[in-house]
Design a protein around this motif. Structure first.
Motif, mmCIF file in Angstrom:
data_model
loop_
_atom_site.group_PDB
_atom_site.id
_atom_site.type_symbol
_atom_site.label_atom_id
_atom_site.label_comp_id
_atom_site.label_asym_id
_atom_site.label_seq_id
_atom_site.Cartn_x
_atom_site.Cartn_y
_atom_site.Cartn_z
ATOM 1 N N GLU A 78 -0.347 -3.639 -3.260
ATOM 2 C CA GLU A 78 -1.600 -3.285 -2.588
ATOM 3 C C GLU A 78 -1.239 -2.715 -1.217
ATOM 4 O OE1 GLU A 78 -5.438 -3.009 -1.116
ATOM 5 O OE2 GLU A 78 -3.814 -3.970 -0.041
ATOM 6 N N PRO A 79 -1.749 -1.523 -0.864
ATOM 7 C CA PRO A 79 -1.290 -0.865 0.365
ATOM 8 C C PRO A 79 -1.577 -1.626 1.660
ATOM 9 C CG PRO A 79 -3.115 0.357 -0.633
ATOM 10 C CD PRO A 79 -2.711 -0.696 -1.607
ATOM 11 N N MET A 80 -2.748 -2.229 1.798
ATOM 12 C CA MET A 80 -3.021 -2.983 3.025
ATOM 13 C C MET A 80 -2.068 -4.169 3.139
ATOM 14 S SD MET A 80 -6.445 -4.940 4.392
ATOM 15 C CE MET A 80 -6.263 -6.313 3.280
ATOM 16 N N GLU A 81 -1.758 -4.803 2.020
ATOM 17 C CA GLU A 81 -0.847 -5.950 2.037
ATOM 18 C C GLU A 81 0.567 -5.534 2.448
ATOM 19 O OE1 GLU A 81 -1.766 -9.095 1.902
ATOM 20 O OE2 GLU A 81 -3.832 -8.497 1.557
ATOM 21 N N SER A 82 0.954 -4.316 2.135
ATOM 22 C CA SER A 82 2.288 -3.863 2.570
ATOM 23 C C SER A 82 2.338 -3.773 4.091
ATOM 24 C CB SER A 82 2.658 -2.523 1.937
ATOM 25 O OG SER A 82 1.823 -1.487 2.409
ATOM 26 N N LEU A 83 1.251 -3.332 4.687
ATOM 27 C CA LEU A 83 1.200 -3.203 6.148
ATOM 28 C C LEU A 83 1.089 -4.558 6.842
ATOM 29 C CD1 LEU A 83 -1.172 -0.116 6.414
ATOM 30 C CD2 LEU A 83 1.319 -0.161 6.598
ATOM 31 N N ARG A 84 0.504 -5.525 6.185
ATOM 32 C CA ARG A 84 0.331 -6.864 6.752
ATOM 33 C C ARG A 84 1.683 -7.493 7.124
ATOM 34 N NH1 ARG A 84 -3.866 -10.760 5.851
ATOM 35 N NH2 ARG A 84 -4.661 -9.499 4.128
ATOM 36 N N TYR A 85 2.734 -7.134 6.410
ATOM 37 C CA TYR A 85 4.028 -7.795 6.599
ATOM 38 C C TYR A 85 5.065 -6.919 7.300
ATOM 39 C CZ TYR A 85 1.679 -11.076 3.681
ATOM 40 O OH TYR A 85 0.746 -11.952 3.195
ATOM 41 N N LEU A 86 4.627 -5.836 7.932
ATOM 42 C CA LEU A 86 5.576 -4.935 8.600
ATOM 43 C C LEU A 86 6.402 -5.623 9.686
ATOM 44 C CD1 LEU A 86 3.741 -1.500 8.927
ATOM 45 C CD2 LEU A 86 5.549 -2.176 7.318
#
Length: 195
Positions: A76-84
């Motif tokens: 999920e794209p938003m979830e990828s950004l959550r863990y940057l």
């Protein structure tokens, strides 16, 4: 060899299946593995994060420190950004581009895409479409795993063997569908890397 991976997405997308495939392949190569599911698994649609730590030597902690992840693999794209903030400076993000809009204040899709495009090391793909094209619409997770495979330092054949073992109880048609999705993701990632 050392590889720290964060798997992310939302409940029901198959994050734990990706972790199981990678884990079985890693153990078959005689490597060490620690895994921790951090939150959200009990709720379909809730956020899910799993830390996978792989090494040829002893691993002391099952959690990846901030700035220490080599790879974020997200369904999920938003979830990828959550863990940057867990990603190392030279780490990679491999993400599905299809959002799961499960909250009222979900970020604007254009802004999300722009932020993903700005990352120095990213593979973006529509894993859902790849799975459908491989005649396996429920295997987007395996398409995403295929896209991450070139960055895992694990032989793709070992991952395919793991897929066969894990899905064998569901029958040969399910095994082949998951393998087709995995291979489609792998080829897509190779084409993006060649650009």
């Amino acid at each position: 060899m050392k590889k720290d991976i964060i798997l992310s997405g939302v409940g029901g997308q198959g994050i734990l299946s990706i972790a199981t495939v990678i884990g079985r392949a890693v153990l078959s190569e005689g490597l060490q593995l620690k895994q921790a599911e951090v939150h959200g698994m009990s709720q379909r649609g809730g956020d899910v994060q799993s830390h996978l730590r792989i090494s040829s030597s002893e691993i002391r902690s099952d959690l990846i420190p901030r700035g220490g992840a080599d790879l974020i693999v997200s369904l999920e794209p938003m979830e990828s950004l959550r863990y940057l903030e867990w990603l190392s400076a030279d780490g990679w993000v491999v993400t599905n581009t299809v959002p799961v809009v499960n909250i009222p204040n979900y970020p604007d899709q254009t802004a999300l895409e722009a932020e993903l495009a700005s990352l120095p090391h990213v593979v973006r793909l529509d894993a859902d479409a790849l799975a459908r094209e491989a005649s396996s619409p429920r295997s987007a997770n395996m398409a995403l795993l295929g896209a991450a495979a070139p960055l895992l330092d694990i032989e793709p054949a070992k991952l395919e063997e793991s897929i066969r073992t894990i899905f064998a109880r569901k029958g040969e048609a399910v095994v082949e569908a998951n393998l087709a999705a995995f291979r489609a993701g792998y080829e897509t990632a190779k084409k993006q890397a060649a650009r």
